[in-house]
Write a protein that holds these residues in place. Sequence first.
Motif, PDB file in Angstrom:
ATOM      1  N   TRP A 112       0.653  -0.606   0.257  1.00  0.00           N
ATOM      2  CA  TRP A 112      -0.225  -0.373   0.049  1.00  0.00           C
ATOM      3  C   TRP A 112       0.688   1.091   0.080  1.00  0.00           C
ATOM      4  N   ILE A 113       1.106   2.430  -0.838  1.00  0.00           N
ATOM      5  CA  ILE A 113       1.355   2.948  -1.159  1.00  0.00           C
ATOM      6  C   ILE A 113       0.332   4.347  -0.609  1.00  0.00           C
ATOM      7  N   LYS A 114       0.880   5.024   0.877  1.00  0.00           N
ATOM      8  CA  LYS A 114      -0.001   6.252   1.269  1.00  0.00           C
ATOM      9  C   LYS A 114      -0.230   7.422   0.826  1.00  0.00           C
ATOM     10  N   SER A 115       1.226   7.833  -0.302  1.00  0.00           N
ATOM     11  CA  SER A 115       0.645   9.087  -0.999  1.00  0.00           C
ATOM     12  C   SER A 115       0.609   9.301  -2.146  1.00  0.00           C
ATOM     13  N   LYS A 116       0.211   8.200  -2.611  1.00  0.00           N
ATOM     14  CA  LYS A 116      -0.810   7.474  -4.131  1.00  0.00           C
ATOM     15  C   LYS A 116      -2.300   7.051  -4.078  1.00  0.00           C
ATOM     16  N   LYS A 117      -1.945   6.483  -2.181  1.00  0.00           N
ATOM     17  CA  LYS A 117      -3.795   6.232  -1.759  1.00  0.00           C
ATOM     18  C   LYS A 117      -3.855   5.053  -3.145  1.00  0.00           C
ATOM     19  N   LYS A 118      -3.078   3.972  -3.108  1.00  0.00           N
ATOM     20  CA  LYS A 118      -3.531   2.496  -4.253  1.00  0.00           C
ATOM     21  C   LYS A 118      -2.143   1.898  -3.688  1.00  0.00           C
ATOM     22  N   PHE A 119      -2.824   0.233  -4.306  1.00  0.00           N
ATOM     23  CA  PHE A 119      -1.773  -0.804  -3.740  1.00  0.00           C
ATOM     24  C   PHE A 119      -0.734  -0.655  -5.106  1.00  0.00           C
ATOM     25  N   ILE A 120       0.294  -1.814  -5.077  1.00  0.00           N
ATOM     26  CA  ILE A 120       1.325  -1.946  -6.134  1.00  0.00           C
ATOM     27  C   ILE A 120       1.587  -2.961  -6.325  1.00  0.00           C
ATOM     28  N   LYS A 121       1.728  -4.057  -6.894  1.00  0.00           N
ATOM     29  CA  LYS A 121       2.125  -5.912  -7.424  1.00  0.00           C
ATOM     30  C   LYS A 121       3.492  -4.954  -7.631  1.00  0.00           C
ATOM     31  N   LEU A 122       4.275  -6.122  -6.723  1.00  0.00           N
ATOM     32  CA  LEU A 122       5.547  -5.926  -7.182  1.00  0.00           C
ATOM     33  C   LEU A 122       6.266  -7.805  -6.730  1.00  0.00           C
ATOM     34  N   LYS A 123       6.631  -8.274  -7.515  1.00  0.00           N
ATOM     35  CA  LYS A 123       7.730  -9.303  -7.980  1.00  0.00           C
ATOM     36  C   LYS A 123       9.172  -9.391  -7.005  1.00  0.00           C
ATOM     37  N   LEU A 124       9.261  -9.938  -5.422  1.00  0.00           N
ATOM     38  CA  LEU A 124      10.392  -9.348  -5.042  1.00  0.00           C
ATOM     39  C   LEU A 124      11.178 -11.075  -3.999  1.00  0.00           C
ATOM     40  N   SER A 125      12.650 -10.810  -3.960  1.00  0.00           N
ATOM     41  CA  SER A 125      13.107 -11.775  -3.127  1.00  0.00           C
ATOM     42  C   SER A 125      13.131 -11.125  -2.135  1.00  0.00           C
ATOM     43  N   THR A 126      13.306 -12.156  -1.113  1.00  0.00           N
ATOM     44  CA  THR A 126      12.803 -12.145   0.261  1.00  0.00           C
ATOM     45  C   THR A 126      13.687 -10.870   0.757  1.00  0.00           C
ATOM     46  N   LYS A 127      14.915 -10.750   0.360  1.00  0.00           N
ATOM     47  CA  LYS A 127      15.917  -9.447   0.680  1.00  0.00           C
ATOM     48  C   LYS A 127      15.028  -8.012   0.748  1.00  0.00           C
ATOM     49  N   ALA A 128      14.809  -8.887  -0.495  1.00  0.00           N
ATOM     50  CA  ALA A 128      13.930  -7.182  -0.619  1.00  0.00           C
ATOM     51  C   ALA A 128      13.390  -6.856  -0.248  1.00  0.00           C
ATOM     52  N   MET A 129      12.231  -7.660   0.397  1.00  0.00           N
ATOM     53  CA  MET A 129      11.020  -8.118   1.514  1.00  0.00           C
ATOM     54  C   MET A 129      11.579  -7.597   2.893  1.00  0.00           C
ATOM     55  N   ARG A 130      13.203  -8.032   2.957  1.00  0.00           N
ATOM     56  CA  ARG A 130      13.486  -7.535   3.847  1.00  0.00           C
ATOM     57  C   ARG A 130      13.826  -5.885   3.998  1.00  0.00           C
ATOM     58  N   ILE A 131      14.699  -5.154   3.808  1.00  0.00           N
ATOM     59  CA  ILE A 131      14.907  -4.198   2.781  1.00  0.00           C
ATOM     60  C   ILE A 131      13.842  -2.994   3.211  1.00  0.00           C
ATOM     61  N   ILE A 132      13.071  -3.319   2.326  1.00  0.00           N
ATOM     62  CA  ILE A 132      11.181  -2.592   2.515  1.00  0.00           C
ATOM     63  C   ILE A 132      10.465  -2.708   4.037  1.00  0.00           C
ATOM     64  N   ASN A 133      11.499  -3.460   4.670  1.00  0.00           N
ATOM     65  CA  ASN A 133      10.691  -3.844   6.455  1.00  0.00           C
ATOM     66  C   ASN A 133      11.738  -3.085   7.243  1.00  0.00           C
ATOM     67  N   LYS A 134      12.908  -2.065   6.661  1.00  0.00           N
ATOM     68  CA  LYS A 134      13.706  -1.680   7.647  1.00  0.00           C
ATOM     69  C   LYS A 134      13.852  -0.503   6.923  1.00  0.00           C
ATOM     70  N   LYS A 135      13.384  -0.585   5.643  1.00  0.00           N
ATOM     71  CA  LYS A 135      13.317   1.006   5.125  1.00  0.00           C
ATOM     72  C   LYS A 135      11.637   1.145   4.685  1.00  0.00           C
ATOM     73  N   SER A 136      11.036   1.868   4.216  1.00  0.00           N
ATOM     74  CA  SER A 136       9.685   1.945   4.081  1.00  0.00           C
ATOM     75  C   SER A 136       9.741   1.450   2.739  1.00  0.00           C
ATOM     76  N   ILE A 137       8.867   1.258   2.311  1.00  0.00           N
ATOM     77  CA  ILE A 137       8.013   1.170   0.231  1.00  0.00           C
ATOM     78  C   ILE A 137       8.388   2.650  -0.322  1.00  0.00           C
ATOM     79  N   GLU A 138       8.330   3.841   0.696  1.00  0.00           N
ATOM     80  CA  GLU A 138       8.236   4.655  -0.241  1.00  0.00           C
ATOM     81  C   GLU A 138       9.779   5.329  -0.680  1.00  0.00           C
ATOM     82  N   THR A 139      10.227   5.129   0.420  1.00  0.00           N
ATOM     83  CA  THR A 139      11.965   5.455   0.195  1.00  0.00           C
ATOM     84  C   THR A 139      12.392   4.128  -0.804  1.00  0.00           C
TER      85      THR A 139
END
Length: 76
Positions: A39-66
């Motif tokens: 969920w992207i708060k600034s755009k108020k919509k969902f985005i679908k991504l194909k991610l490695s589990t390493k990328a999911m950990r990066i997104i959890n540490k930093k936010s999806i928008e950054t």
Amino acid sequence: MSGICNITKKKTIFGNKRSHALNATKRKFKINLKNHKFWIKSKKKFIKLKLSTKAMRIINKKSIETVLKKTKINNK
């Protein structure tokens, strides 16, 4: 781009499977890919991504928008 992570750009690599007799057979080292909706708060919509589990950990540490700003992924 079926087997590539959208964030880290990881993909399948190739190498050898080695037996005890050191016989070499070609094999693939596949990455751990997952499809995930964010969920992207600034755009108020969902985005679908194909991610490695390493990328999911990066997104959890930093936010999806950054992470999206840093990788310059266009989301319309």
